[in-house]
Design a protein around this motif. Structure first.
Motif, PDB file in Angstrom:
ATOM      1  N   MET A  10      46.398  -1.555  -7.817  1.00  0.00           N
ATOM      2  CA  MET A  10      46.005  -2.918  -7.522  1.00  0.00           C
ATOM      3  C   MET A  10      46.288  -3.190  -6.059  1.00  0.00           C
ATOM      4  N   ALA A  11      45.472  -4.012  -5.432  1.00  0.00           N
ATOM      5  CA  ALA A  11      45.679  -4.284  -4.024  1.00  0.00           C
ATOM      6  C   ALA A  11      45.475  -5.747  -3.745  1.00  0.00           C
ATOM      7  N   THR A  12      45.835  -6.137  -2.554  1.00  0.00           N
ATOM      8  CA  THR A  12      45.728  -7.530  -2.179  1.00  0.00           C
ATOM      9  C   THR A  12      45.136  -7.669  -0.807  1.00  0.00           C
ATOM     10  N   ALA A  95      39.406   1.806 -15.678  1.00  0.00           N
ATOM     11  CA  ALA A  95      40.017   1.943 -14.350  1.00  0.00           C
ATOM     12  C   ALA A  95      40.298   0.540 -13.834  1.00  0.00           C
ATOM     13  N   GLY A  96      41.500   0.312 -13.347  1.00  0.00           N
ATOM     14  CA  GLY A  96      41.899  -1.036 -12.952  1.00  0.00           C
ATOM     15  C   GLY A  96      41.888  -1.265 -11.450  1.00  0.00           C
ATOM     16  N   LEU A  97      41.699  -2.495 -11.060  1.00  0.00           N
ATOM     17  CA  LEU A  97      41.773  -2.913  -9.663  1.00  0.00           C
ATOM     18  C   LEU A  97      42.066  -4.405  -9.611  1.00  0.00           C
ATOM     19  N   PHE A  98      42.483  -4.871  -8.433  1.00  0.00           N
ATOM     20  CA  PHE A  98      42.775  -6.290  -8.288  1.00  0.00           C
ATOM     21  C   PHE A  98      41.744  -6.924  -7.360  1.00  0.00           C
ATOM     22  N   LEU A  99      41.218  -8.062  -7.787  1.00  0.00           N
ATOM     23  CA  LEU A  99      40.202  -8.784  -7.007  1.00  0.00           C
ATOM     24  C   LEU A  99      40.868  -9.970  -6.328  1.00  0.00           C
ATOM     25  N   GLU A 100      41.157  -9.819  -5.056  1.00  0.00           N
ATOM     26  CA  GLU A 100      41.781 -10.893  -4.276  1.00  0.00           C
ATOM     27  C   GLU A 100      40.716 -11.483  -3.372  1.00  0.00           C
ATOM     28  N   VAL A 107      34.626   2.437  -5.289  1.00  0.00           N
ATOM     29  CA  VAL A 107      35.439   3.290  -6.159  1.00  0.00           C
ATOM     30  C   VAL A 107      34.774   4.654  -6.237  1.00  0.00           C
ATOM     31  N   ARG A 108      35.610   5.683  -6.206  1.00  0.00           N
ATOM     32  CA  ARG A 108      35.104   7.056  -6.220  1.00  0.00           C
ATOM     33  C   ARG A 108      35.940   7.910  -7.169  1.00  0.00           C
ATOM     34  N   GLY A 109      35.295   8.951  -7.708  1.00  0.00           N
ATOM     35  CA  GLY A 109      36.002   9.870  -8.594  1.00  0.00           C
ATOM     36  C   GLY A 109      35.020  10.597  -9.478  1.00  0.00           C
ATOM     37  N   ASP A 110      35.469  10.932 -10.685  1.00  0.00           N
ATOM     38  CA  ASP A 110      34.590  11.604 -11.640  1.00  0.00           C
ATOM     39  C   ASP A 110      34.800  10.999 -13.025  1.00  0.00           C
ATOM     40  N   TYR A 116      41.570   7.444 -13.244  1.00  0.00           N
ATOM     41  CA  TYR A 116      42.182   7.647 -11.935  1.00  0.00           C
ATOM     42  C   TYR A 116      41.207   7.389 -10.782  1.00  0.00           C
ATOM     43  N   LEU A 117      40.172   6.613 -11.000  1.00  0.00           N
ATOM     44  CA  LEU A 117      39.255   6.277  -9.908  1.00  0.00           C
ATOM     45  C   LEU A 117      40.032   5.701  -8.728  1.00  0.00           C
ATOM     46  N   LYS A 118      39.610   6.037  -7.510  1.00  0.00           N
ATOM     47  CA  LYS A 118      40.270   5.565  -6.291  1.00  0.00           C
ATOM     48  C   LYS A 118      39.424   4.487  -5.628  1.00  0.00           C
ATOM     49  N   ALA A 119      40.079   3.415  -5.221  1.00  0.00           N
ATOM     50  CA  ALA A 119      39.385   2.288  -4.586  1.00  0.00           C
ATOM     51  C   ALA A 119      39.615   2.299  -3.086  1.00  0.00           C
ATOM     52  N   SER A 120      38.628   1.801  -2.345  1.00  0.00           N
ATOM     53  CA  SER A 120      38.742   1.676  -0.893  1.00  0.00           C
ATOM     54  C   SER A 120      37.879   0.511  -0.441  1.00  0.00           C
ATOM     55  N   GLY A 121      37.990   0.192   0.843  1.00  0.00           N
ATOM     56  CA  GLY A 121      37.185  -0.891   1.394  1.00  0.00           C
ATOM     57  C   GLY A 121      37.852  -2.241   1.241  1.00  0.00           C
ATOM     58  N   GLY A 122      37.764  -3.053   2.282  1.00  0.00           N
ATOM     59  CA  GLY A 122      38.289  -4.408   2.201  1.00  0.00           C
ATOM     60  C   GLY A 122      39.763  -4.434   1.863  1.00  0.00           C
ATOM     61  N   LEU A 123      40.075  -4.915   0.685  1.00  0.00           N
ATOM     62  CA  LEU A 123      41.446  -5.092   0.252  1.00  0.00           C
ATOM     63  C   LEU A 123      42.271  -3.817   0.314  1.00  0.00           C
ATOM     64  N   TYR A 124      41.662  -2.718  -0.070  1.00  0.00           N
ATOM     65  CA  TYR A 124      42.409  -1.483  -0.222  1.00  0.00           C
ATOM     66  C   TYR A 124      42.653  -0.744   1.082  1.00  0.00           C
ATOM     67  N   ASP A 125      42.082  -1.237   2.176  1.00  0.00           N
ATOM     68  CA  ASP A 125      42.268  -0.577   3.458  1.00  0.00           C
ATOM     69  C   ASP A 125      43.424  -1.160   4.262  1.00  0.00           C
ATOM     70  N   LEU A 126      44.106  -2.165   3.737  1.00  0.00           N
ATOM     71  CA  LEU A 126      45.232  -2.750   4.451  1.00  0.00           C
ATOM     72  C   LEU A 126      46.376  -1.746   4.555  1.00  0.00           C
ATOM     73  N   PRO A 127      47.016  -1.626   5.715  1.00  0.00           N
ATOM     74  CA  PRO A 127      48.109  -0.659   5.900  1.00  0.00           C
ATOM     75  C   PRO A 127      49.219  -0.797   4.863  1.00  0.00           C
ATOM     76  N   GLN A 128      49.582  -2.031   4.526  1.00  0.00           N
ATOM     77  CA  GLN A 128      50.643  -2.250   3.544  1.00  0.00           C
ATOM     78  C   GLN A 128      50.294  -1.604   2.210  1.00  0.00           C
ATOM     79  N   MET A 129      49.026  -1.748   1.822  1.00  0.00           N
ATOM     80  CA  MET A 129      48.607  -1.215   0.527  1.00  0.00           C
ATOM     81  C   MET A 129      48.478   0.293   0.552  1.00  0.00           C
ATOM     82  N   LYS A 130      48.125   0.856   1.701  1.00  0.00           N
ATOM     83  CA  LYS A 130      47.985   2.306   1.783  1.00  0.00           C
ATOM     84  C   LYS A 130      49.312   2.997   1.493  1.00  0.00           C
ATOM     85  N   ARG A 131      50.413   2.383   1.909  1.00  0.00           N
ATOM     86  CA  ARG A 131      51.719   2.967   1.621  1.00  0.00           C
ATOM     87  C   ARG A 131      51.989   2.946   0.110  1.00  0.00           C
ATOM     88  N   LEU A 132      51.640   1.826  -0.525  1.00  0.00           N
ATOM     89  CA  LEU A 132      51.817   1.738  -1.981  1.00  0.00           C
ATOM     90  C   LEU A 132      50.905   2.719  -2.707  1.00  0.00           C
TER      91      LEU A 132
END
Length: 397
Positions: A10-12, A95-100, A107-110, A116-132
């Motif tokens: 989940m991201a913010t 597959a879960g994600l947070f909509l802020e 989302v990418r994967g198989d 285990y789909l991976k999310a990116s773009g917008g919310l998920y590209d914040l440095p704080q979230m990348k560490r999490l």
């Protein structure tokens, strides 16, 4: 306590103060194995709420989909339905994600690893979230390996003439990997707590607080942190869930009357807590999927053996246990001879874990013969005291 591992981190959004260009979230998927005719359904709701389907899209090009939704400031799940399948949030791959706020997510994967789909773009590209996310990715790697070993052990156990020692080693290794995953996830805690402190006007802060088990141990501080969130965030789905949790904790403090419940047990016989008045009752909230829960089972089995017949009952309450066959299999394998309930059979919003403010498992409650809560906590922290109390009463001390 064991966190319930969310599939996509989940991201913010640290940019939520900006006015969205359009009242839509756009989720673009690139998933290997996705076929024309497959359907993607978006459900919303916090981790403790029954998911509600709000939007969907049918795949028109292999491997790709685009789904738009007005849902925001909420935890959401992407459910995969192959052509002809019926929607079942308990069984469809999720597959879960947070909509802020509103943004464009990817989302990418198989398909085989949809969870285990991976999310990116917008919310998920914040440095704080990348560490999490880095920590969660690592934890999920060990989780997948552990689950794969348990799956292999089940197939191996079904083979005629299998070696019991090899089977035990396989299962022990699987459990070890799941425990490693849990320890890595625990490393997210300080980062998440700092996020909540520095972002009181983000809905994701309420979602993080919603399952912040470490802060929950200091309940007054937990309540205080919640009150630092802005009124808007407190009114989000996660904010309301936290408020409900705080109320449930107040209602299940030591000395309070234990909330009653009734549900068919594993054998189909109705079990009502109030029918056990006059005896000590230990409620054990657990899950067959939970590493720390499984690690505590031998101690619970030993305790039950020592206290059985001494005015003592034990009830296992399975949480998020959607695989009925696996649940029954673990109970038999581990020789858990007490009565068992599956909280998934409770009516939506009436789950025992909500009434007892259980946000992580394992968790135990000792109820005295008058129906009042006398102990609660992690089983490994309270079982010796449970035994002391029950035996002292049995001996008339």
């Amino acid at each position: 306590m064991k966190k319930i591992l969310t599939p996509v981190v989940m991201a913010t959004c640290g940019l939520c103060a900006c006015v969205p260009s359009a009242p839509l979230n756009t989720i673009e998927g690139e998933v290997e194995g996705l076929k024309v005719g497959d359907r993607i359904v978006l459900t919303v709701g916090t981790l403790t709420q029954t998911p509600v389907a709000v939007d969907s899209v049918t795949v028109t090009r292999d491997g790709l989909f685009t789904l738009t939704t007005t849902a925001s400031d909420t935890y959401a799940s992407l459910l995969l339905l192959h052509e002809g399948e019926v929607l079942d949030p308990d069984r469809n791959p999720s597959a879960g994600l947070f909509l802020e706020g509103y943004s464009r997510l990817h989302v990418r994967g198989d398909v085989e690893g949809w969870y285990y789909l991976k999310a990116s773009g917008g919310l998920y590209d914040l440095p704080q979230m990348k560490r999490l996310m880095a920590l969660t990715d690592s934890a999920q790697t060990f989780q997948r390996q552990g689950i794969a070993l348990f799956d292999r052990s089940r197939d191996y156990a079904a083979q005629e003439g299998h070696d019991p020692d090899s089977l035990k080693r396989m299962r022990d290794r699987g459990m070890e990997l799941l425990n490693v995953s849990s320890r890595i996830l625990d490393g997210r805690d300080p980062l998440e707590q700092e996020f909540v402190r520095s972002n009181p006007d983000l809905a994701y802060s309420a979602e993080l607080l919603h399952y912040d088990y470490r802060t929950m141990k200091d309940f007054d501080r937990y309540d205080s942190v919640f009150r630092t969130l802005t009124p808007r965030v407190q009114a989000t789905p996660a904010g309301k869930a936290v408020a409900d949790y705080i109320a449930a904790v107040r209602a299940t403090e030591v000395g309070a009357e234990a909330p009653d419940f009734a549900l068919p047990d594993i054998n189909g016989k109705m079990l009502r807590l109030s029918d056990l008045r006059g005896r000590y009752v230990l409620l054990d909230f657990w899950g067959s999927w939970c590493g720390p829960c499984r690690a505590s089972i031998p101690s619970l089995v030993a305790l039950y053996g020592r206290l059985k017949g001494k005015n003592f009952e034990m009830i296992g309450i399975a949480v998020d246990e959607h695989d009925d066959e696996r649940w029954r299999e673990v109970i038999a394998e581990e020789k858990m001879a007490w009565r068992h309930l599956n909280d998934c059979l409770s009516a939506p919003g009436e789950e025992f874990r909500l009434r007892y403010a259980v946000m992580g498992v394992p968790a135990c409650f000792l109820i005295d013969p008058e129906g009042r809560i006398v102990l609660k906590g992690h089983p490994m922290e309270i079982l010796s005291e449970v035994e002391r109390i029950v035996l002292a009463d049995a001996q008339g001390e």
